[in-house]
Design an enzyme around this catalytic site. Structure first.
Site, short mmCIF file in Angstrom:
data_model
loop_
_atom_site.label_atom_id
_atom_site.label_comp_id
_atom_site.label_asym_id
_atom_site.label_seq_id
_atom_site.Cartn_x
_atom_site.Cartn_y
_atom_site.Cartn_z
CD GLU A 243 -2.81 1.07 2.50
OE1 GLU A 243 -3.07 -0.07 2.94
OE2 GLU A 243 -3.44 2.08 2.83
NE ARG A 244 2.19 2.08 5.74
CZ ARG A 244 2.19 1.47 6.92
NH1 ARG A 244 3.24 0.78 7.30
NH2 ARG A 244 1.15 1.56 7.72
#
Ligand SMILES: Cc1cc2nc3c(=O)[nH]c(=O)nc-3n(C[C@H](O)[C@H](O)[C@H](O)COP(=O)(O)OP(=O)(O)OC[C@H]3O[C@@H](n4cnc5c(N)ncnc54)[C@H](O)[C@@H]3O)c2cc1C
Length: 386
Positions: A243-244
């Site tokens: 996600e990051r």
């Protein structure tokens, strides 16, 4: 140094084309509607292989290397509505990585393969009213009854929440406290006991639907558990890396685009008898931002290459946290200066800068706030837990 092949560059052109043809012409309408038609858009992306880049070909994935994810992120970041980029990245890098990594073959056939084809829309359901940054504080419970989990609880701020066909839900499956005793469970949203309590109104990312979800005595087979019972927290922490990274990749994509559009504007717009861009202050400010975005983009490429090279997980955690932290901060700054140099017209809803300004605020909050990234980096530097 990152090495892109001709295949990466061809794929870049493909993603750019689909963003220009299938997203950007609809951006205004979807922003107005407060939602975009995921079930119409996702099959088009699925047909191009975008929704399963690194996933096994057995489930319809491309089996591609991580540099393809980098390319997809940079190009999808150019969407003229940040909400769509975010929603697509939920499908590709937030709701599905753990299922691919830890899920059973049967679970992947039922849920991952249709998500890769774009036929099913996925959501990631972690955050709760009393547990956001501190995931260990979540309360949603799944209690085992024979071969079923009985689930009760609430999830908040869930992207794709009103459209999702299934959720990757993080719930407590034992009485152990803190980060112990949680599991990831795939929850089909047509299960009795599931409901969308409300669709949330928000500052930016307005084309993306964000919802509060409710679970009341909802029964889901225990076989829908992703990986090992009790390992949900650890699996979710690993999923957060994807996600990051995708958030960071998308952010440099949109910053490069935003600065190019602003440079074009200041070269045209006249004030005091000359183009705005003839002022050294404006030149230097934009040049500095270009330099910072270039540094971040180069760092992102190093992150992607580190993953391709198989560096150790702690190094990847640190790099992903740094990339996410710096992207969130720099994107806020870039959006602010783009609006500033557009003046009054930049503040108008009809100009792209106002939407970009709103959309850009989220990155420092969602997917782990800046302070959560700082906390991880501090811990990895031996500074202890804050
Ligand atoms: C548009 C949008 C979409 C989202 N989509 C999803 C989704 O699809 N799925 C999902 O599960 N969640 C989603 N979220 C939730 C998001 O991940 C959380 O909002 C985020 O993790 C922050 O949690 P919180 O809102 O509870 O803030 P809190 O945890 O209450 O924190 C508030 C603020 O306090 C500060 N802070 C927190 N901890 C510390 C600390 N240790 N030290 C110093 N300062 C600290 C930070 O500045 C933080 O912003 C979404 C949120 C938004 C706004």
């Amino acid at each position: 140094m990152t090495t892109f092949t001709d295949e990466h560059e061809m794929f870049r052109a493909t993603v750019r084309d689909v963003v220009d043809k299938e997203v950007n012409p609809h951006a205004d309408a979807w922003e107005q509607a407060g939602v975009f038609p995921a079930h119409e858009l996702f099959p088009k992306l699925g047909a191009l292989g975008i929704l399963g880049l690194e996933y096994d070909t057995e489930y319809g994935g491309q089996g591609a290397d991580h540099l393809f994810t980098l390319v997809y992120g940079e190009e999808f970041g150019r969407c003229h509505t940040g909400g769509v980029a975010m929603a697509v990245s939920v499908q590709t890098d937030m709701a599905t990585p753990a299922l691919h990594r830890f899920g059973s073959h049967e679970l992947k056939q039922r849920f991952l393969a249709p998500a890769i084809r774009g036929e099913m829309v996925a959501a990631i359901a972690v955050t709760e009213p009393d547990a956001g940054s501190d995931v260990a504080g979540l309360r949603t419970r799944a209690v085992r009854d024979g071969d079923e989990w009985v689930i009760n609880g609430t999830k908040l701020y869930i992207t794709n929440g009103t459209q999702a066909d299934w959720l990757c839900l993080l719930a407590r499956t034992s009485d152990e406290g803190g980060h112990r005793g949680m599991s990831q469970i795939i929850v089909p949203t047509d299960t009795p006991g599931f409901s969308v309590s409300r669709k949330l109104d928000k500052l930016g990312q307005r084309s993306s639907d964000t919802a509060e979800l409710s679970f009341v005595d909802m029964r889901v087979p225990v076989e829908n558990t992703v990986g090992d019972v009790g390992r949900g927290f650890q699996q979710q922490m690993a999923q957060f890396q994807n996600e990051r990274l995708i958030a960071a990749y998308m952010s440099t994509g949109n910053m490069v685009d935003a600065l190019a559009r602003t440079i074009a504007y200041v070269r045209e717009r006249q004030a005091f008898g000359r183009p705005l861009g003839d002022n050294q202050w404006i030149q230097f400010k934009l040049a500095e931002l270009v330099a910072e975005v270039d540094l971040l983009r180069t760092y992102n490429h190093a992150c992607a290459q580190a993953i391709v090279d198989g560096v150790d997980p702690l190094t990847v955690t640190k790099m992903a946290s740094i990339a996410k932290l710096k992207s969130g901060r720099l994107q806020r700054e870039v959006a602010d200066w783009c609006m500033q140099f557009h003046g009054g017209v930049g503040y108008m809803e009809e100009t792209w800068t106002s939407r970009y300004f709103r959309d850009s605020r989220l990155l420092s909050i969602g997917g782990g706030a800046d302070e959560v990234m700082l906390r991880i980096i501090a811990q990895l530097e031996g500074l202890g837990g804050a």
